[in-house]
Motif scaffolding. Structure first.
Motif, PDB file in Angstrom:
ATOM      1  N   SER A 240     -27.659 -47.918   3.445  1.00 12.24           N
ATOM      2  CA  SER A 240     -28.267 -46.672   2.977  1.00 12.24           C
ATOM      3  C   SER A 240     -27.426 -45.468   3.433  1.00 12.24           C
ATOM      4  N   SER A 241     -27.415 -44.424   2.611  1.00 12.56           N
ATOM      5  CA  SER A 241     -26.685 -43.208   2.981  1.00 12.56           C
ATOM      6  C   SER A 241     -27.332 -42.501   4.172  1.00 12.56           C
ATOM      7  N   LYS A 242     -28.550 -42.897   4.543  1.00  8.14           N
ATOM      8  CA  LYS A 242     -29.217 -42.289   5.694  1.00  8.14           C
ATOM      9  C   LYS A 242     -28.679 -42.829   7.019  1.00  8.14           C
ATOM     10  N   VAL A 243     -27.992 -43.970   6.962  1.00  7.03           N
ATOM     11  CA  VAL A 243     -27.420 -44.520   8.191  1.00  7.03           C
ATOM     12  C   VAL A 243     -25.903 -44.700   8.066  1.00  7.03           C
ATOM     13  N   ASP A 244     -25.356 -44.412   6.876  1.00  3.83           N
ATOM     14  CA  ASP A 244     -23.926 -44.619   6.622  1.00  3.83           C
ATOM     15  C   ASP A 244     -23.465 -43.573   5.606  1.00  3.83           C
ATOM     16  N   TYR A 245     -22.254 -43.715   5.088  1.00  5.12           N
ATOM     17  CA  TYR A 245     -21.762 -42.804   4.065  1.00  5.12           C
ATOM     18  C   TYR A 245     -22.489 -43.031   2.746  1.00  5.12           C
ATOM     19  N   GLN A 246     -22.461 -42.014   1.904  1.00  3.37           N
ATOM     20  CA  GLN A 246     -23.024 -42.140   0.561  1.00  3.37           C
ATOM     21  C   GLN A 246     -21.952 -42.742  -0.339  1.00  3.37           C
ATOM     22  N   TYR A 247     -21.908 -44.049  -0.362  1.00  6.35           N
ATOM     23  CA  TYR A 247     -20.826 -44.738  -1.059  1.00  6.35           C
ATOM     24  C   TYR A 247     -20.836 -44.484  -2.568  1.00  6.35           C
ATOM     25  N   SER A 248     -21.992 -44.172  -3.116  1.00  2.91           N
ATOM     26  CA  SER A 248     -22.075 -43.960  -4.561  1.00  2.91           C
ATOM     27  C   SER A 248     -21.250 -42.764  -5.025  1.00  2.91           C
ATOM     28  N   LYS A 249     -20.909 -41.852  -4.105  1.00  2.00           N
ATOM     29  CA  LYS A 249     -20.076 -40.702  -4.465  1.00  2.00           C
ATOM     30  C   LYS A 249     -18.617 -41.085  -4.685  1.00  2.00           C
ATOM     31  N   VAL A 250     -18.164 -42.112  -3.997  1.00  2.00           N
ATOM     32  CA  VAL A 250     -16.739 -42.441  -4.039  1.00  2.00           C
ATOM     33  C   VAL A 250     -16.451 -43.803  -4.660  1.00  2.00           C
ATOM     34  N   LEU A 251     -17.476 -44.680  -4.728  1.00  2.00           N
ATOM     35  CA  LEU A 251     -17.292 -46.019  -5.274  1.00  2.00           C
ATOM     36  C   LEU A 251     -18.252 -46.251  -6.435  1.00  2.00           C
ATOM     37  N   ASP A 252     -17.840 -47.122  -7.323  1.00  2.00           N
ATOM     38  CA  ASP A 252     -18.731 -47.586  -8.385  1.00  2.00           C
ATOM     39  C   ASP A 252     -19.200 -48.979  -7.985  1.00  2.00           C
ATOM     40  N   ILE A 253     -20.381 -49.046  -7.373  1.00  2.00           N
ATOM     41  CA  ILE A 253     -20.887 -50.318  -6.866  1.00  2.00           C
ATOM     42  C   ILE A 253     -21.068 -51.326  -7.996  1.00  2.00           C
ATOM     43  N   GLU A 254     -21.509 -50.845  -9.150  1.00  2.00           N
ATOM     44  CA  GLU A 254     -21.741 -51.749 -10.274  1.00  2.00           C
ATOM     45  C   GLU A 254     -20.426 -52.358 -10.776  1.00  2.00           C
ATOM     46  N   HIS A 255     -19.299 -51.690 -10.482  1.00  2.00           N
ATOM     47  CA  HIS A 255     -17.987 -52.223 -10.862  1.00  2.00           C
ATOM     48  C   HIS A 255     -17.775 -53.619 -10.264  1.00  2.00           C
ATOM     49  N   VAL A 256     -18.243 -53.823  -9.038  1.00  2.00           N
ATOM     50  CA  VAL A 256     -18.076 -55.115  -8.367  1.00  2.00           C
ATOM     51  C   VAL A 256     -18.812 -56.201  -9.138  1.00  2.00           C
ATOM     52  N   ASN A 257     -20.041 -55.899  -9.537  1.00  2.00           N
ATOM     53  CA  ASN A 257     -20.823 -56.892 -10.297  1.00  2.00           C
ATOM     54  C   ASN A 257     -20.172 -57.202 -11.645  1.00  2.00           C
ATOM     55  N   LYS A 258     -19.625 -56.191 -12.310  1.00  2.00           N
ATOM     56  CA  LYS A 258     -18.979 -56.405 -13.607  1.00  2.00           C
ATOM     57  C   LYS A 258     -17.742 -57.287 -13.450  1.00  2.00           C
ATOM     58  N   CYS A 259     -17.018 -57.096 -12.360  1.00  2.00           N
ATOM     59  CA  CYS A 259     -15.793 -57.873 -12.142  1.00  2.00           C
ATOM     60  C   CYS A 259     -16.096 -59.359 -11.947  1.00  2.00           C
ATOM     61  N   LEU A 260     -17.253 -59.668 -11.379  1.00  2.00           N
ATOM     62  CA  LEU A 260     -17.602 -61.065 -11.151  1.00  2.00           C
ATOM     63  C   LEU A 260     -18.527 -61.622 -12.219  1.00  2.00           C
ATOM     64  N   GLY A 261     -19.061 -60.748 -13.044  1.00  2.00           N
ATOM     65  CA  GLY A 261     -19.932 -61.216 -14.112  1.00  2.00           C
ATOM     66  C   GLY A 261     -21.292 -61.662 -13.648  1.00  2.00           C
ATOM     67  N   ARG A 262     -21.696 -61.249 -12.452  1.00  4.13           N
ATOM     68  CA  ARG A 262     -23.017 -61.618 -11.934  1.00  4.13           C
ATOM     69  C   ARG A 262     -23.408 -60.618 -10.841  1.00  4.13           C
ATOM     70  N   LYS A 263     -24.650 -60.662 -10.430  1.00  5.19           N
ATOM     71  CA  LYS A 263     -25.144 -59.747  -9.404  1.00  5.19           C
ATOM     72  C   LYS A 263     -24.754 -60.270  -8.027  1.00  5.19           C
ATOM     73  N   VAL A 264     -23.782 -59.585  -7.393  1.00  5.63           N
ATOM     74  CA  VAL A 264     -23.329 -60.013  -6.067  1.00  5.63           C
ATOM     75  C   VAL A 264     -23.543 -58.933  -5.012  1.00  5.63           C
ATOM     76  N   VAL A 265     -23.694 -57.680  -5.432  1.00  2.00           N
ATOM     77  CA  VAL A 265     -23.975 -56.590  -4.485  1.00  2.00           C
ATOM     78  C   VAL A 265     -25.150 -55.784  -5.014  1.00  2.00           C
ATOM     79  N   VAL A 266     -25.960 -55.266  -4.091  1.00  2.00           N
ATOM     80  CA  VAL A 266     -27.078 -54.392  -4.462  1.00  2.00           C
ATOM     81  C   VAL A 266     -27.076 -53.196  -3.523  1.00  2.00           C
ATOM     82  N   SER A 267     -27.596 -52.086  -4.027  1.00  3.76           N
ATOM     83  CA  SER A 267     -27.756 -50.908  -3.173  1.00  3.76           C
ATOM     84  C   SER A 267     -28.949 -51.121  -2.246  1.00  3.76           C
ATOM     85  N   PHE A 268     -29.063 -50.270  -1.230  1.00  2.85           N
ATOM     86  CA  PHE A 268     -30.198 -50.381  -0.316  1.00  2.85           C
ATOM     87  C   PHE A 268     -31.499 -50.154  -1.061  1.00  2.85           C
TER      88      PHE A 268
END
Length: 551
Positions: A240-268
């Motif tokens: 969570s951005s409340k305990v760490d950096y706000q990764y959504s500003k600099v990374l596209d988290i959904e990009h990881v899932n698209k690269c693998l073709g399945r749900k492998v990472v989720v946001s807090f």
């Protein structure tokens, strides 16, 4: 006192005729007519002499003018028998061209032979030396051609067409290696890449905890967490951005899932929704036991609990200190962290040393269809491209020049990695000359006094090589309009990621030794296939020529 012309004539008369009064008084009157005739003759002779003098003066004035007119209006070479001298000059020029031609043919032969040997040579240690030799040969070929063009220029027709003599001096054919570039891209040998499949169970989670250092450290920590999640067949939960950096500003988290073709990472937030009111970490198995379990301090644990997360007491998997990490294998990880619990955490793994050769491969250790899993967001990528198109162009060097807080950090290391600016400038100039680039992108936290001195010293062949930094926001410039429209301007983490992205897209990169910011740029360059043979740390292989004492 001035005298008029009549007095001059009177004086001349006195010099020619005796003026004895007594004689004049005794002369008979009939002789006066004879006197006047003599006086007339004297006057004529005197005026003739004066006219003769004026002609000589006039001739002296007109003769140089006549010579000048003749010089500029007449082909002087046709008046004198000097054609033999010009023939000899032409013969010498053609002889020089012939010798240069022979030198050029010899250089081409050497070039093509060295290229053939390179293609057939499997001995890696000689590659760098051979590249230097080939570069020197190529420079001589280029210089040879310039000399030939200078010698041929007087013999070209006025219309600029190729003369018959010049046609004999056209370039011979380069071998297949003419595209040789000392700073060419690194062959990543992708066909030798070793990967594993990441196929997690949808209800099994690995809760990421990253607390070490700044954003670059956290990104490396996340990348290693992905490897652990793949080994343990779990979905990775982004902090969570409340305990760490706000990764959504600099990374596209959904990009990881698209690269693998399945749900492998989720946001807090996704994890919280999926677990409803049961956000409990079933087991906390710490990878590091020292200096504290999971390398997470009490403050971080309190922040996690404030989010409604409960957890059991941390238990070390083994004795492991961040200062001396032990090399671990896939089997070690699977045996120590394998569990049937729904949610586990293993703490910060930034310093973990697990299958480093595997992890450091281009694209990472996980099988996917993209170039890399962790990369800047699309907005940052487009902004970087627009900046490069505006200020830099395709061929540029990027320099990460870390200075703030780096002096003390480097001087406790052996050898130190903090270089005096004049020495750093010399190192930069050598790479500029090797890469043949016109401009440098400067990513730095250095003070203006340091960057100004560096700019004044980075000079090659009498010409300053510009050091370009990102300018302050200007509404007249549109390269950063995307960030502005999405409210991401003046965000320090976005700016840092933008710097990384620009550096990762450069022809050649010069990094700061010991900096994780540099290491993350090198990772991106490797994954994006933009890594160059000339990429290196600043003054790599050297030590600072002056080092201050420690406190």
């Amino acid at each position: 006192m001035e005298r008029d012309s009549s007095s001059d004539e009177e004086e001349d008369r006195q010099n020619l005729i005796p003026q004895n009064d007594d004689v004049k008084h005794h002369l008979p009157s009939p002789r006066r007519s004879a006197f006047h005739i003599d006086d007339l003759h004297s006057t004529v002779r005197r005026r003739f002499a004066l006219l003769h003098f004026n002609k000589r003066y006039l001739l002296a004035v007109l003769l140089p003018l006549l010579i000048l007119v003749l010089y500029f209006s007449t082909d002087i070479h046709s008046l004198f028998p000097s054609h033999l001298r010009f023939d000899r000059m032409r013969e010498s020029e053609l002889r020089a061209l012939y010798l240069l031609r022979q030198q050029q043919l010899g250089l081409f032969t050497l070039w093509n032979t060295s290229q053939l040997r390179t293609d057939n040579n499997s001995f890696a240690p000689s590659t760098a030396l051979l590249d230097d030799v080939k570069s020197a040969v190529l420079k001589q070929i280029s210089l040879n051609k310039q000399i030939q063009q200078v010698l041929l220029s007087p013999h070209r027709p006025a219309n600029g067409s190729v003369s018959e003599s010049e046609a004999d001096f056209q370039d011979p054919s380069f071998g297949a290696g003419y595209g040789f570039n000392r700073c060419r891209k690194v062959d990543q040998k992708l066909n030798e890449r070793r990967t594993i499949e990441w196929k997690p169970k949808s209800n099994k989670y690995l809760f990421a905890i990253c607390v070490s250092g700044q954003m670059s450290n956290h990104l490396i920590c996340l990348e290693k967490h992905m490897f652990f999640a793949a080994l343990l067949n779990r979905v990775l939960v982004i902090p969570s951005s409340k305990v760490d950096y706000q990764y959504s500003k600099v990374l596209d988290i959904e990009h990881v899932n698209k690269c693998l073709g399945r749900k492998v990472v989720v946001s807090f937030e996704e994890f919280s929704e999926a677990r409803k009111n049961h956000m409990h970490i079933d087991r906390v198995i710490c990878y590091f036991s020292q200096p504290q379990p999971c390398y997470a301090d009490d403050d971080h644990i309190k922040k996690l609990k404030s989010l409604g997360i409960s957890m059991g007491k941390p238990e070390p998997a083994w004795v492991e200190d961040i200062k001396k990490p032990t090399k671990r294998t896939v089997q070690d990880v699977q045996s120590k962290f394998g569990s049937d619990d729904d949610v586990i955490a293993i703490g910060d793994v930034f310093y973990a040393d697990v299958e480093q050769d595997w992890v450091m491969q281009p694209g990472g250790p996980i099988a996917h269809k993209c170039k890399t899993l962790i990369e800047p967001s699309r907005l940052i990528m487009l902004t970087a491209q627009r900046f490069i198109q505006t200020f830099l162009g395709k061929n540029f060097i990027s320099l990460h020049f870390r200075r703030h807080g780096f002096l003390k950090f480097c001087n406790v290391k052996t050898p130190s990695c903090f270089f005096p600016i004049p020495q750093a400038a010399d190192c930069i100039i050598r790479i500029v000359e090797k890469a043949n680039t016109p401009v440098i992108y400067l990513s730095t936290d250095a003070a203006e006094s340091e960057t100004s001195l560096l700019q004044s010293l980075v000079v090659l062949n009498g010409k300053a090589v510009p050091l370009v930094k990102r300018p302050p926001r200007n509404s007249a410039e549109k390269w950063d309009a995307l960030l502005y429209r999405h409210g991401l301007e003046d965000d320090s983490q976005v700016e840092a990621m933008l710097d990384k992205t620009i550096c990762a897209m450069s022809s050649v990169f010069i990094g700061a030794p010991g900096s994780t910011f540099t290491e993350d740029i090198l990772r991106l360059r490797k994954d994006w296939r933009s890594a160059s043979m000339c990429d290196q740390y600043l003054c790599q292989g050297e030590e600072p020529n002056f080092i201050a004492d420690n406190e």
